[in-house]
Design a protein around this motif. Sequence first.
Motif, PDB file in Angstrom:
ATOM      1  N   ASP A  41      -3.441  26.087   1.651  1.00 14.86           N
ATOM      2  CA  ASP A  41      -3.804  27.481   1.875  1.00 14.86           C
ATOM      3  C   ASP A  41      -2.676  28.101   2.689  1.00 14.86           C
ATOM      4  O   ASP A  41      -1.616  27.498   2.839  1.00 14.86           O
ATOM      5  CB  ASP A  41      -5.171  27.618   2.556  1.00 14.86           C
ATOM      6  CG  ASP A  41      -5.243  26.895   3.897  1.00 14.86           C
ATOM      7  OD1 ASP A  41      -4.182  26.665   4.540  1.00 14.86           O
ATOM      8  OD2 ASP A  41      -6.354  26.561   4.319  1.00 14.86           O
ATOM      9  N   SER A  58     -13.786  27.268  -1.639  1.00 12.32           N
ATOM     10  CA  SER A  58     -12.975  26.097  -1.284  1.00 12.32           C
ATOM     11  C   SER A  58     -13.805  24.848  -1.052  1.00 12.32           C
ATOM     12  O   SER A  58     -13.525  23.794  -1.622  1.00 12.32           O
ATOM     13  CB  SER A  58     -12.137  26.379  -0.035  1.00 12.32           C
ATOM     14  OG  SER A  58     -11.140  27.308  -0.330  1.00 12.32           O
ATOM     15  N   VAL A  95      -5.502  20.154   1.086  1.00 16.46           N
ATOM     16  CA  VAL A  95      -5.954  21.453   0.601  1.00 16.46           C
ATOM     17  C   VAL A  95      -4.925  22.478   1.062  1.00 16.46           C
ATOM     18  O   VAL A  95      -4.705  22.661   2.261  1.00 16.46           O
ATOM     19  CB  VAL A  95      -7.357  21.817   1.128  1.00 16.46           C
ATOM     20  CG1 VAL A  95      -7.766  23.204   0.656  1.00 16.46           C
ATOM     21  CG2 VAL A  95      -8.376  20.777   0.655  1.00 16.46           C
TER      22      VAL A  95
END
Length: 161
Positions: free
Chosen positions: A18, A98, A16
């Motif tokens: 970010d 998310s 993920v």
Amino acid sequence: MEEQSSRTESRVFLVVVDESPEMPNALRYACRRAKRTGGRVAMLYVMPPPETQQWGAVAELMREEARQHAEQVIAGHADTAVSLTGQPPAIYIREGISRDELVKMLTEDHSISVLVLGSASGSEGPGPLITALTGKFGSQLRIPLTIVPGSLTVAEIDAIS
């Protein structure tokens, strides 16, 4: 031996993406594991939904700006993935919360075999995704979760991956 080889080649490590300081550690670990096992890296970036829903044109402009920002952030990390694995990662950009988008993606895409997340090294806790996935949302995971400490050095990551 053939069966194991085909399973290994289809192994997909999802990171993920970010802008947290620990995310590059997770990406490096995932890339090195993918390269060593003949797998691939996938990257998910989740854009927050526009705060205002009152004016359609404003919301669309905000959404477009968020999309451009997401593409810029993920492009830099995709370059890192290519340099570490020799192949481009699969890239997913979604809009929403998310945790919810990640769980949805893992439910929909059965090619993903390992989720790799970076853990914050500060006193605020490991991060919202890790907290959620090791708590009440953990039962929704169908794949292993690898947590890479944000405090690890590049050399330490390389030694364990």
